[in-house]
Scaffold this active site. Structure first.
Site, PDB file in Angstrom:
ATOM      1  N   THR A 162      42.757  79.017  29.261  1.00 30.43           N
ATOM      2  CA  THR A 162      43.246  78.557  27.958  1.00 30.43           C
ATOM      3  C   THR A 162      43.285  79.694  26.954  1.00 30.43           C
ATOM      4  O   THR A 162      44.282  79.875  26.230  1.00 30.43           O
ATOM      5  CB  THR A 162      42.366  77.404  27.437  1.00 30.43           C
ATOM      6  OG1 THR A 162      42.566  76.254  28.271  1.00 30.43           O
ATOM      7  CG2 THR A 162      42.730  77.053  25.996  1.00 30.43           C
TER       8      THR A 162
ATOM      9  N   ASN B 100      50.273  72.508  37.170  1.00 26.62           N
ATOM     10  CA  ASN B 100      48.913  72.066  37.435  1.00 26.62           C
ATOM     11  C   ASN B 100      48.797  70.575  37.703  1.00 26.62           C
ATOM     12  O   ASN B 100      47.763  70.100  38.180  1.00 26.62           O
ATOM     13  CB  ASN B 100      48.017  72.402  36.228  1.00 26.62           C
ATOM     14  CG  ASN B 100      48.541  71.784  34.947  1.00 26.62           C
ATOM     15  OD1 ASN B 100      49.592  72.178  34.442  1.00 26.62           O
ATOM     16  ND2 ASN B 100      47.820  70.813  34.410  1.00 26.62           N
TER      17      ASN B 100
ATOM     18  N   GLN C  89      47.045  78.349  38.460  1.00 30.88           N
ATOM     19  CA  GLN C  89      46.998  77.557  39.694  1.00 30.88           C
ATOM     20  C   GLN C  89      47.588  78.270  40.904  1.00 30.88           C
ATOM     21  O   GLN C  89      47.619  77.690  41.991  1.00 30.88           O
ATOM     22  CB  GLN C  89      47.748  76.226  39.481  1.00 30.88           C
ATOM     23  CG  GLN C  89      47.111  75.304  38.469  1.00 30.88           C
ATOM     24  CD  GLN C  89      45.776  74.730  38.923  1.00 30.88           C
ATOM     25  OE1 GLN C  89      45.384  74.868  40.082  1.00 30.88           O
ATOM     26  NE2 GLN C  89      45.061  74.083  38.011  1.00 30.88           N
TER      27      GLN C  89
ATOM     28  N   SER D 261      42.377  82.337  35.773  1.00 35.32           N
ATOM     29  CA  SER D 261      41.083  81.726  35.466  1.00 35.32           C
ATOM     30  C   SER D 261      40.211  81.737  36.707  1.00 35.32           C
ATOM     31  O   SER D 261      40.660  81.363  37.790  1.00 35.32           O
ATOM     32  CB  SER D 261      41.277  80.289  34.980  1.00 35.32           C
ATOM     33  OG  SER D 261      40.041  79.664  34.729  1.00 35.32           O
TER      34      SER D 261
ATOM     35  N   HIS E 123      37.435  79.950  37.543  1.00 34.32           N
ATOM     36  CA  HIS E 123      36.891  78.737  38.162  1.00 34.32           C
ATOM     37  C   HIS E 123      37.927  77.939  38.950  1.00 34.32           C
ATOM     38  O   HIS E 123      37.605  76.916  39.550  1.00 34.32           O
ATOM     39  CB  HIS E 123      36.180  77.858  37.115  1.00 34.32           C
ATOM     40  CG  HIS E 123      37.077  77.072  36.220  1.00 34.32           C
ATOM     41  ND1 HIS E 123      37.213  75.698  36.310  1.00 34.32           N
ATOM     42  CD2 HIS E 123      37.865  77.445  35.197  1.00 34.32           C
ATOM     43  CE1 HIS E 123      38.051  75.277  35.374  1.00 34.32           C
ATOM     44  NE2 HIS E 123      38.457  76.320  34.690  1.00 34.32           N
TER      45      HIS E 123
ATOM     46  N   THR F 227      31.240  90.512  22.783  1.00 36.74           N
ATOM     47  CA  THR F 227      30.492  91.063  23.905  1.00 36.74           C
ATOM     48  C   THR F 227      30.967  90.459  25.226  1.00 36.74           C
ATOM     49  O   THR F 227      31.054  89.238  25.364  1.00 36.74           O
ATOM     50  CB  THR F 227      28.982  90.772  23.731  1.00 36.74           C
ATOM     51  OG1 THR F 227      28.553  91.330  22.488  1.00 36.74           O
ATOM     52  CG2 THR F 227      28.177  91.374  24.871  1.00 36.74           C
TER      53      THR F 227
ATOM     54  N   CYS G 182      42.340  68.807  31.069  1.00 39.26           N
ATOM     55  CA  CYS G 182      42.381  68.989  29.616  1.00 39.26           C
ATOM     56  C   CYS G 182      43.020  67.799  28.908  1.00 39.26           C
ATOM     57  O   CYS G 182      42.871  67.638  27.699  1.00 39.26           O
ATOM     58  CB  CYS G 182      43.146  70.262  29.264  1.00 39.26           C
ATOM     59  SG  CYS G 182      42.385  71.765  29.901  1.00 39.26           S
TER      60      CYS G 182
END
Length: 387
Positions: free
Chosen positions: A70, A149, A178, A198, A200, A236, A329
């Protein structure tokens, strides 16, 4: 419990979990610090960047680490649009993008940008000629996802890149959340300027993503307060997450071909089962259909028109099977699928969709058990069609 919701998130590899814990324990220093502990942490971040770059034939400095897909999508769209506004104010995307792209474009419209949302065909695919017709002299950005997705449509990214190849003023962004690690991606060859990913979705940790930004592309940072990530993403760095993500990425890329074949076989097996359940309507194309459009190997999306998808999800959960409705989402929104409506489905059809997405840990026996669960649920719901 059989988990068929890989599009929402994937179970992390044991090796990834170990890497995350080891780095968190041993390299807790801030990678921006100048002492040795800080520089050691920074070296781990840079090695992870090099791994990404090497896999795609790009330069390490062209990769940024973010908090996820995102943020990567928002940084790509808003950052590129705002930084290049002097060259034009027209953006082109599709009507079936993930909410992080679709809503970002809506926000940019509020800032005065003009956005064209390309239509899709009945299987969720964009026609490159539609894009060509939509282009104008002030088009500065085109954003098209690689794999949808929700239903798994694979967009013609290479063909779109060819349409844009003679338009150096128009940047090309691809949401590859995806598809990375599942389908081939040729960043240079396809003319991609920005690409989002992404961790995950690759059996890596949540909270870490990455964004490719071609070296001569300007983007405006979304946040300020530090010079990290080449000055484009202050804050960071999440060193354990970045290193563990690189581990998951490497594992996914090394086995991508083998896993594609395995998941494509599982998808074909599931489609055979679905053919025997007439109440379920497939969203997308079948591989043997004449002129069929490509679909992702790990996603099957079906609708039970007239039935609430959350009822189906919870009934399958009682059978020990986890699936989802639409994008995680948007799954809690009580309204028809925007993607299915764009594909031409009526509201009844678009309100009854469920998404099944799997990974390389699944077997044919798992698919057969899923199919049995679907039959059981349909049998229980069938009398309600007449009520």
């Amino acid at each position: 419990m059989l988990y068929f919701d890989h599009c929402a998130s994937t179970p992390p590899h044991d090796e990834v979990i170990r890497t995350l814990a080891e780095v968190m324990k041993a390299h807790y220093a801030n990678p921006s610090s100048i002492h040795r502990a800080g520089t050691d942490a920074d070296k781990l971040v840079e090695r992870s960047r090099q791994l990404l770059a090497g896999a795609f034939g790009t330069k390490p400095e062209e990769w940024l680490f973010t908090s996820g897909g995102t943020e990567s999508n928002n940084l790509a769209l808003k950052g590129a649009a705002r930084a290049n506004r002097s060259r034009g104010n027209h953006i082109i995307t599709t009507s079936v993008e993930h909410a992080s792209v679709y809503d970002a474009c809506r926000q940019l419209e509020e800032e005065g940008f003009r956005v064209t949302y390309l239509p899709v065909n009945a299987t969720g695919h964009v026609e490159p000629e539609e894009l060509r017709r939509a282009l104008s002299d002030d088009t500065i950005l085109v954003s098209v996802m690689h794999v949808n997705n929700e239903v798994g449509s694979v967009q013609p990214i290479e063909a779109i890149g060819n349409v844009l190849k003679d338009r150096p003023k128009t940047l090309f962004h691809v949401d590859a959340v995806q598809s990375i690690g599942k389908l081939p991606i040729r960043i240079r060859e396809w003319g991609i300027d920005l690409l989002s990913g992404s961790a995950h979705k690759l059996r890596g940790p949540k909270g870490t993503g990455f964004l490719y930004v071609r070296e001569d592309v300007r983007i405006q940072p979304l946040q300020s307060g530090g010079s990290q990530e080449h000055g484009m993403r202050a804050g960071t760095q999440n060193v354990p997450g970045i290193v563990a993500s690189a581990k998951a990425f490497r594992m996914a890329m090394e086995t991508a071909g083998k896993r594609y074949a395995a998941m494509a076989s599982l998808r074909s097996r599931l489609l055979e089962h679905i053919r025997s359940i007439p109440e379920l309507k497939l969203n997308g194309s079948l591989p043997e259909e004449a002129g069929s459009y490509p679909m992702a190997p790990h996603i099957v999306h079906v609708s039970y028109p007239g039935m609430k998808p959350e009822v189906i999800v919870h009934m399958l959960e009682e059978e020990g099977i986890v699936v989802s409705t639409k994008s995680a989402c948007s799954s809690k929104e009580d309204r028809p699928s925007r993607v299915l409506l764009a594909m031409g489905a009526d509201r009844k059809h678009a309100s009854g969709g469920i998404r099944i997405s799997f990974g390389d840990e699944h077997t044919e026996r798992d698919i057969d058990r899923l199919a049995d669960g679907l039959r059981t649920v349909v049998k229980r719901l069938k009398p309600l069609e007449r009520s």
